[in-house]
Design a protein around this motif. Structure first.
Motif, PDB file in Angstrom:
ATOM      1  N   ALA A  51      -0.210  -7.846   2.179  1.00  0.00           N
ATOM      2  CA  ALA A  51      -0.737  -8.465   0.062  1.00  0.00           C
ATOM      3  C   ALA A  51       0.207  -8.604  -0.509  1.00  0.00           C
ATOM      4  N   ILE A  52       0.451  -9.382  -0.998  1.00  0.00           N
ATOM      5  CA  ILE A  52       1.046  -9.960  -2.829  1.00  0.00           C
ATOM      6  C   ILE A  52       0.845  -9.102  -3.545  1.00  0.00           C
ATOM      7  N   ILE A  53       1.694  -8.277  -4.278  1.00  0.00           N
ATOM      8  CA  ILE A  53       0.970  -7.701  -5.477  1.00  0.00           C
ATOM      9  C   ILE A  53       2.746  -8.546  -6.139  1.00  0.00           C
ATOM     10  N   ASP A  54       2.008  -8.349  -7.755  1.00  0.00           N
ATOM     11  CA  ASP A  54       2.529  -8.479  -8.969  1.00  0.00           C
ATOM     12  C   ASP A  54       3.598  -7.342  -8.889  1.00  0.00           C
ATOM     13  N   GLY A  55       4.301  -6.210  -8.914  1.00  0.00           N
ATOM     14  CA  GLY A  55       4.742  -5.071  -9.609  1.00  0.00           C
ATOM     15  C   GLY A  55       5.238  -4.509 -11.125  1.00  0.00           C
ATOM     16  N   ASP A  56       5.390  -5.772 -11.381  1.00  0.00           N
ATOM     17  CA  ASP A  56       5.806  -5.221 -13.143  1.00  0.00           C
ATOM     18  C   ASP A  56       4.342  -5.277 -13.420  1.00  0.00           C
ATOM     19  N   SER A  57       3.934  -6.211 -13.521  1.00  0.00           N
ATOM     20  CA  SER A  57       1.589  -6.000 -13.941  1.00  0.00           C
ATOM     21  C   SER A  57       1.140  -4.558 -13.931  1.00  0.00           C
ATOM     22  N   ALA A  58       0.352  -4.671 -14.899  1.00  0.00           N
ATOM     23  CA  ALA A  58       0.052  -3.608 -16.117  1.00  0.00           C
ATOM     24  C   ALA A  58      -0.918  -2.854 -14.386  1.00  0.00           C
ATOM     25  N   THR A  59      -1.344  -3.668 -13.621  1.00  0.00           N
ATOM     26  CA  THR A  59      -2.116  -2.729 -12.810  1.00  0.00           C
ATOM     27  C   THR A  59      -1.439  -2.574 -11.318  1.00  0.00           C
ATOM     28  N   ALA A  60      -0.206  -2.968 -11.367  1.00  0.00           N
ATOM     29  CA  ALA A  60       0.419  -2.613  -9.773  1.00  0.00           C
ATOM     30  C   ALA A  60      -0.073  -1.778  -9.051  1.00  0.00           C
ATOM     31  N   LYS A  61       0.439   0.051 -10.015  1.00  0.00           N
ATOM     32  CA  LYS A  61      -0.212   0.657  -8.871  1.00  0.00           C
ATOM     33  C   LYS A  61      -1.395   1.110  -9.051  1.00  0.00           C
ATOM     34  N   LYS A  62      -2.172   0.791  -9.250  1.00  0.00           N
ATOM     35  CA  LYS A  62      -3.940   0.899  -9.022  1.00  0.00           C
ATOM     36  C   LYS A  62      -4.216  -0.242  -7.941  1.00  0.00           C
ATOM     37  N   ALA A  63      -3.199  -1.193  -7.871  1.00  0.00           N
ATOM     38  CA  ALA A  63      -4.177  -2.087  -7.261  1.00  0.00           C
ATOM     39  C   ALA A  63      -3.075  -2.006  -5.808  1.00  0.00           C
ATOM     40  N   MET A  64      -1.890  -1.071  -5.821  1.00  0.00           N
ATOM     41  CA  MET A  64      -1.036  -0.688  -5.294  1.00  0.00           C
ATOM     42  C   MET A  64      -2.079   0.330  -3.697  1.00  0.00           C
TER      43      MET A  64
END
Lengths: 452, 194
Positions: A51-64
């Motif tokens: 996965a590539i995750i945008d760590g600075d987005s508001a939903t990053a934690k949830k996505a992670m």
């Protein structure tokens, strides 16, 4: 059963983009398609091994969190302004995205995945080199906003074609004849969302419900240039028109018609998971595909070899139920992104057969004002409507597209060449002087002059 | 069913962008730094492929800077990647752009070729907006001269496109380029001291 670290060596590594803004997603998608096409393929989360995750987005934690539930051992590449400590399952990559660096990191990650014996290397993109700003211009030292805010459709979780095709039951179905079975996830993972829940299309918290998501961000096409747009030239037409035939939208409409006429459940197959249109009154759609994935599908070309229609009412434990009209409305907006359906005349006056119920349908910006104009006797064209209301054409075009897909529009003849446009249109154009732009440019000029 | 209305944010949060483009080494990063209110975000990496030999570092990502107006509106400054192999990003980058500043390095082997290339690449964007040309490195190589650039622009159908000699390190020079662009976009603008 495959594990996260043992992908087939010859096959491209399935990768998913999570919590990325739509513009970032587009850029990442283009980078992968252009430079890493044989090595990576963008898929939905259920099939992804990285996965590539945008760590600075508001939903990053949830996505992670969801990614970890889904693939506890798989690698995630986190794009972030403030890289943390790397671990075997989490590699940080500093923003802004350096394309060459990202390509190199992805290649190394893939190599590590293909060789599970070797430990995953630690990566850290080099810190950006900032050119010193002349003292006279260094008025602020605040942290810059570094996120490049691109706006484009998100990646496509379309499944790869497999299984022998079956003849399509719809003779009239264009370009969608073969039917294939949906691909199942290589790893059986419990879904974090409970099954069989009826959801409202308006209630999906994971969606960004700003007007931009439904109307895109396209620039206005000058009214005089609209006449010269050549629909046969993709470079011109793509700015103004969208095509329904090869999109989910076209299949959904076709499935709706088939379900209505045959009184049988009609399935769109070949997607990551099936979509079934039920011939209830009113018609409904069931599918385990959630809003986010549906939105991604809307901007994906669906090829006839992989996607098609069939008769099926097989249920899935994670099925969600949608109203057919509501889903069609939303899918149209996601597909149109502020454009018109191919063949629509932006200068043709519009009149509504009936006003849409915005308690059911997603209300786009200015929707009610536009509908008011289109319920009047001397309905305005989409272009004239935008000019009259002094709003971007994309808001009008998006709503027009949704109304048209639901057959709520009654069109009128276009004024003949040489015939003067309706007075309201002429007035609208005349009164739509770009005052806001003038003040913006004046503001920039003042800034430069004062700095001098 | 709850009824969620969406604010018409297209205007309220419009993304006002000025695009800087040009070949590798023309000074895009430096020009953005000259105008930006804060140190611009940029990624200069060791040059590879075609950029080797031209400069030690070159931008392979996007330059980004910004400045704020008195009313708080932010003007974003984007520099395109200099290498042609990243030109697939240009269409996206120019969406919503106010105008284009094309920087040309006069010391390159054939700056007119660069001029033709970039005017062609951004043809649609220029048709929708406006563009100005800044010629850099004139100290290193004075020819072609500005009149020759104007002749070339005329041949290409851009007879009235401004072309200026520019030192991208100088705020005044870059500001003058932007000022020209603004007047091209709106001839009715009044300067602060008028």
């Amino acid at each position: 059963m495959k594990t996260a670290r043992t992908p087939q060596s010859a096959a491209p590594t399935p990768i998913v983009l999570l919590a990325c803004g739509s513009r970032d997603t587009t850029v990442l998608e283009m980078i992968i398609q252009r430079f890493l096409s044989g090595e990576f393929v963008i898929v939905g989360q259920s099939r992804a091994e990285m996965a590539i995750i945008d760590g600075d987005s508001a939903t990053a934690k949830k996505a992670m969190t969801e990614w970890r539930i889904h693939r506890p051992d798989a690698v995630a590449l986190m794009l972030t302004l403030k890289p943390g400590v790397d671990s075997p399952q989490l590699v940080h990559f500093r923003k802004p995205i350096d394309v060459d660096g990202l390509i190199a990191v992805l290649k190394k990650l893939r190599a590590a995945l293909l060789n599970p014996v070797a430990p995953l290397p630690s990566f850290r993109a080099p810190r950006p080199v900032a050119v010193p700003v002349p003292a006279a211009t260094s008025k602020e030292t605040a942290s810059p906003r570094t996120r490049v805010d691109f706006d484009r459709p998100v990646a496509a979780p379309v499944a790869a074609p497999v299984v022998a095709p079956i003849a399509a039951p719809v003779a009239a179905a264009p370009k969608v004849a073969p039917v294939v079975a949906p691909v199942t996830s290589p790893v059986s993972v419990p879904e974090p969302i409970s099954a069989h829940h009826q959801v409202s299309l308006m209630d999906n918290n994971t969606q960004d419900l700003e007007g931009r998501d439904y109307c895109g961000s396209a620039e206005d096409v000058p009214a005089d240039l609209l006449h010269t747009v050549d629909c046969l030239r993709p470079d011109q037409a793509i700015q103004l028109y969208f095509d329904t035939d090869t999109r989910l939208l076209g299949l959904l409409r076709l499935a709706g018609k088939l379900a209505q006429t045959s009184k049988q459940a009609t399935c769109i197959r070949g997607l990551e998971r099936p979509l079934i249109v039920l011939p209830d009154t009113p018609m409904s759609v069931i599918s385990p595909i959630k809003d986010g994935a549906l939105r991604a599908l809307c901007n994906t070309s669906l090829f006839s070899e992989t996607v098609g229609l069939g008769m099926s009412s097989a249920r899935h434990p994670d099925d969600v139920s949608y109203g057919y009209d509501e889903l069609l409305w939303k899918v149209t907006l996601w597909t149109a992104r502020g454009r018109l359906p191919r063949g629509a005349d932006p200068h043709q006056p519009v009149r509504l057969r009936s006003t849409p119920d915005f308690a059911r349908f997603t209300a786009t910006p200015y929707a009610e004002a536009i509908c008011r104009l289109w319920t009047q006797e001397d309905g305005l064209s989409p272009v004239a409507t935008a000019a009259r209301l002094r709003i971007a054409q994309r808001y009008v075009f998006a709503l027009y597209s949704a109304l048209r897909m639901l057959d709520l529009i009654e069109t009128r003849p276009t004024p003949r060449v040489g015939e003067s446009a309706p007075q309201s249109y002429a007035d609208a154009v005349k009164t739509s002087a770009p005052k806001s732009r003038h003040s913006l440019l004046q503001g920039i000029l003042m800034k430069l002059d004062n700095a001098a | 069913m709850p009824h969620r209305r969406h604010a018409p944010r297209g205007e309220a949060k419009a993304h006002h962008k000025i695009i800087f483009t040009g070949p590798v080494g023309a000074g895009k990063s430096t020009a953005i730094a000259a105008l930006s209110d804060f140190p611009p975000v940029q990624t200069d990496e060791i040059a590879s492929d075609m950029t080797q030999g031209r400069k030690v570092h070159t931008t392979v990502a996007l330059d980004y800077g910004a400045f704020s107006l008195a009313d708080g509106v932010k003007i974003h400054l984007y520099g395109t990647p200099g290498q042609e192999r990243f030109n697939f990003m240009w269409d996206i980058l120019t969406q919503g752009g106010l105008g284009l500043i094309l920087l040309l390095d006069n010391s390159r082997a054939d700056p007119f070729r660069d001029l033709r290339f970039f005017l062609g690449a951004f043809k649609d964007f220029i048709a929708r907006t406006q563009a100005v040309v800044g010629v850099t490195h004139c100290d290193d190589k004075p020819l072609p001269s500005l009149p020759e650039y104007r002749d070339e622009l005329q041949r290409l159908g851009y007879a009235d496109m401004p072309v200026l000699a520019t030192d991208p390190r100088q705020h005044a020079d870059v500001a003058e380029l932007l000022r020209n662009l603004l007047y091209r976009l709106d001839p009715d603008l009044k300067n602060a001291h008028a």
